[in-house]
Write a protein that holds these residues in place. Structure first.
Motif, PDB file in Angstrom:
ATOM      1  N   GLY A   1       4.349   9.562  12.196  1.00  0.00           N
ATOM      2  CA  GLY A   1       4.620   8.259  12.768  1.00  0.00           C
ATOM      3  C   GLY A   1       3.351   7.553  13.207  1.00  0.00           C
ATOM      4  N   GLU A   2       2.427   8.271  13.773  1.00  0.00           N
ATOM      5  CA  GLU A   2       1.184   7.667  14.258  1.00  0.00           C
ATOM      6  C   GLU A   2       0.309   7.229  13.095  1.00  0.00           C
ATOM      7  N   ILE A   3       0.080   8.139  12.139  1.00  0.00           N
ATOM      8  CA  ILE A   3      -0.816   7.816  11.021  1.00  0.00           C
ATOM      9  C   ILE A   3      -0.205   6.740  10.136  1.00  0.00           C
ATOM     10  N   ASN A   4       1.091   6.819   9.880  1.00  0.00           N
ATOM     11  CA  ASN A   4       1.717   5.812   9.026  1.00  0.00           C
ATOM     12  C   ASN A   4       1.789   4.458   9.711  1.00  0.00           C
ATOM     13  N   SER A   5       1.871   4.412  11.035  1.00  0.00           N
ATOM     14  CA  SER A   5       1.737   3.151  11.755  1.00  0.00           C
ATOM     15  C   SER A   5       0.316   2.619  11.632  1.00  0.00           C
TER      16      SER A   5
ATOM     17  N   PHE B   1       0.822  -1.215   0.000  1.00  0.00           N
ATOM     18  CA  PHE B   1       0.000   0.000   0.000  1.00  0.00           C
ATOM     19  C   PHE B   1       0.851   1.258   0.000  1.00  0.00           C
ATOM     20  N   ASP B   2       0.272   2.310  -0.576  1.00  0.00           N
ATOM     21  CA  ASP B   2       0.858   3.646  -0.468  1.00  0.00           C
ATOM     22  C   ASP B   2       0.448   4.229   0.873  1.00  0.00           C
ATOM     23  N   PRO B   3       1.397   4.721   1.663  1.00  0.00           N
ATOM     24  CA  PRO B   3       1.030   5.347   2.937  1.00  0.00           C
ATOM     25  C   PRO B   3       0.179   6.601   2.729  1.00  0.00           C
ATOM     26  N   SER B   4      -0.474   7.018   3.787  1.00  0.00           N
ATOM     27  CA  SER B   4      -1.251   8.267   3.742  1.00  0.00           C
ATOM     28  C   SER B   4      -0.394   9.419   3.233  1.00  0.00           C
ATOM     29  N   TYR B   5      -0.997  10.279   2.449  1.00  0.00           N
ATOM     30  CA  TYR B   5      -0.396  11.511   1.932  1.00  0.00           C
ATOM     31  C   TYR B   5       0.616  11.292   0.811  1.00  0.00           C
ATOM     32  N   THR B   6       0.756  10.037   0.345  1.00  0.00           N
ATOM     33  CA  THR B   6       1.739   9.780  -0.706  1.00  0.00           C
ATOM     34  C   THR B   6       1.158   8.873  -1.787  1.00  0.00           C
ATOM     35  N   GLY B   7       1.822   8.858  -2.954  1.00  0.00           N
ATOM     36  CA  GLY B   7       1.423   7.991  -4.044  1.00  0.00           C
ATOM     37  C   GLY B   7      -0.014   8.211  -4.462  1.00  0.00           C
ATOM     38  N   GLU B   8      -0.736   7.124  -4.665  1.00  0.00           N
ATOM     39  CA  GLU B   8      -2.148   7.206  -5.058  1.00  0.00           C
ATOM     40  C   GLU B   8      -3.080   7.277  -3.860  1.00  0.00           C
ATOM     41  N   SER B   9      -2.550   7.183  -2.654  1.00  0.00           N
ATOM     42  CA  SER B   9      -3.403   7.253  -1.470  1.00  0.00           C
ATOM     43  C   SER B   9      -3.884   8.668  -1.210  1.00  0.00           C
ATOM     44  N   GLY B  10      -4.930   8.769  -0.400  1.00  0.00           N
ATOM     45  CA  GLY B  10      -5.497  10.062  -0.072  1.00  0.00           C
ATOM     46  C   GLY B  10      -4.729  10.751   1.034  1.00  0.00           C
ATOM     47  N   GLY B  11      -5.297  11.857   1.471  1.00  0.00           N
ATOM     48  CA  GLY B  11      -4.692  12.658   2.526  1.00  0.00           C
ATOM     49  C   GLY B  11      -4.150  13.962   1.992  1.00  0.00           C
ATOM     50  N   GLU B  12      -4.555  15.033   2.603  1.00  0.00           N
ATOM     51  CA  GLU B  12      -4.086  16.368   2.236  1.00  0.00           C
ATOM     52  C   GLU B  12      -3.571  17.064   3.482  1.00  0.00           C
ATOM     53  N   PRO B  13      -2.505  17.870   3.325  1.00  0.00           N
ATOM     54  CA  PRO B  13      -1.741  18.135   2.105  1.00  0.00           C
ATOM     55  C   PRO B  13      -0.842  16.961   1.757  1.00  0.00           C
ATOM     56  N   ARG B  14      -0.238  17.003   0.596  1.00  0.00           N
ATOM     57  CA  ARG B  14       0.602  15.921   0.135  1.00  0.00           C
ATOM     58  C   ARG B  14       2.010  16.007   0.726  1.00  0.00           C
ATOM     59  N   HIS B  15       2.728  14.889   0.630  1.00  0.00           N
ATOM     60  CA  HIS B  15       4.157  14.839   0.967  1.00  0.00           C
ATOM     61  C   HIS B  15       4.439  15.189   2.431  1.00  0.00           C
ATOM     62  N   ILE B  16       3.580  14.687   3.319  1.00  0.00           N
ATOM     63  CA  ILE B  16       3.861  14.827   4.748  1.00  0.00           C
ATOM     64  C   ILE B  16       3.878  13.433   5.375  1.00  0.00           C
ATOM     65  N   SER B  17       4.488  13.329   6.539  1.00  0.00           N
ATOM     66  CA  SER B  17       4.570  12.046   7.225  1.00  0.00           C
ATOM     67  C   SER B  17       4.120  12.204   8.668  1.00  0.00           C
TER      68      SER B  17
END
Length: 321
Positions: free
Chosen positions: A99-103, A81-97
């Motif tokens: 630790g909690e959400i990506n876990s 899967f593409d993590p949140s905020y990256t690739g084809e996955s959703g989440g705005e704004p883009r290109h942020i990370s």
């Protein structure tokens, strides 16, 4: 959500598995895009499954997809899967990370796998590559449904962001970094959107870069691993992306993964090897560590003759039985 339907991976398509695009939603309501791989002619129920993501700044068309397809060839239902905020996955704004959400993204992938009619919910494992090795360990510490965990070329992103490589960041440098990001928030607030960092991989090598940067370039910026949706291939994180990782210790509860097993894999010459060594020391039994002679960090992204899939398969075969 618009998902690319043609095969646009950085690796050839296998004729041994069925592939389809998929979506699922995490606990924060962010819709994630994924690739589901199923062994051809597999049983219709009771199959083991694996959730896979990473590296940090990569997309499912790169290393995680290669791992997913390869493990599906070995009999597992897998999802990259593409993590949140990256690739084809959703989440705005883009290109942020985060630790909690990506876990949480890993737990959402487990949700998805457990709803597949051919999957046994009691046989779900996970693989995290590079920075998502740290995320998957954090996820497994709280999500007891993850029965076994593998990491390759693992990074603890909270540690490297907050302390620098080899913990070399001084208190003054940490304060300066936090001050700069804090002030950047005023600029972002005034602009109505976060600014992108200029600290991505260079467009060309000067020859003066550290070897690990040259290794990253060789993967992300060449036909070997380039993908237009990958942050590391074609962009950069936001300037304030590290904000959430500066004071979130991802490895705080790694000992609570026990009694579920962990397999930590790293290259002998990987610049990141110390993350694996330290997590192994902090984790409780059952745990295994595999250090691969002569290998560097990015060898475990895509080198099929170097990635120890036999060992990974044996580990999951024993622990997802």
């Amino acid at each position: 959500m618009h998902l690319t339907q043609e095969w646009d991976k950085t690796f050839p398509k296998s004729d041994k598995v069925e592939h389809r695009k998929a979506t699922f939603t995490n606990r924060y309501g962010i819709q994630l895009a994924a690739d589901l791989y199923v062994p051809k002619n597999a049983a219709t129920s009771g199959l083991p499954a694996i959730a896979i993501s990473g590296p940090f700044g990569a997309v499912k068309e790169q290393a995680s997809g290669l791992y997913a397809q390869t493990m599906a060839e070995r009999g597992y239902v897998t999802v990259a899967f593409d993590p949140s905020y990256t690739g084809e996955s959703g989440g705005e704004p883009r290109h942020i990370s985060s630790g909690e959400i990506n876990s949480e993204d890993f737990s959402a992938a487990v949700d998805f796998l457990g709803l597949q009619p051919n999957v046994d919910r009691n046989k779900i494992g996970a693989i995290g590559i590079c920075g998502f090795g740290g995320m998957v360990l954090n996820a497994a510490a709280v999500d007891k449904r993850i029965k076994a965990v593998v990491t390759t070329s693992m990074y603890d992103m909270s540690r490297v962001m907050s302390k620098g490589y080899f913990d070399s960041m001084t208190p003054e440098q940490r304060n300066d970094a936090l001050t700069a990001m804090s002030q950047q928030r005023w600029d972002d607030a005034e602009a109505g959107a976060p600014a992108l960092s200029n600290q991505g991989l260079p467009s060309a090598l000067s020859g003066e870069e550290p070897q690990f940067v040259a290794d990253y370039f060789d993967y992300y910026k060449t036909p070997r691993g380039f993908h237009p949706r990958s942050i590391n291939s074609n962009g950069s994180w936001t300037i304030t992306s590290a904000f959430a990782l500066m004071n979130m210790p991802l490895m705080r509860y790694v000992d609570e993964i026990s009694p579920r097993p962990i397999l930590l894999i790293a290259g002998e010459n990987a610049h990141s090897r110390y993350f694996t060594d330290d997590v192994f020391d902090a984790a409780e039994e059952p745990k295994q560590k595999l250090i691969l002679p002569g290998m560097v960090h990015v060898d475990l992204y895509d080198q099929l003759d170097k990635i120890p899939f036999e060992r990974i398969d044996a580990f999951f075969g024993e622990n997802l039985a």
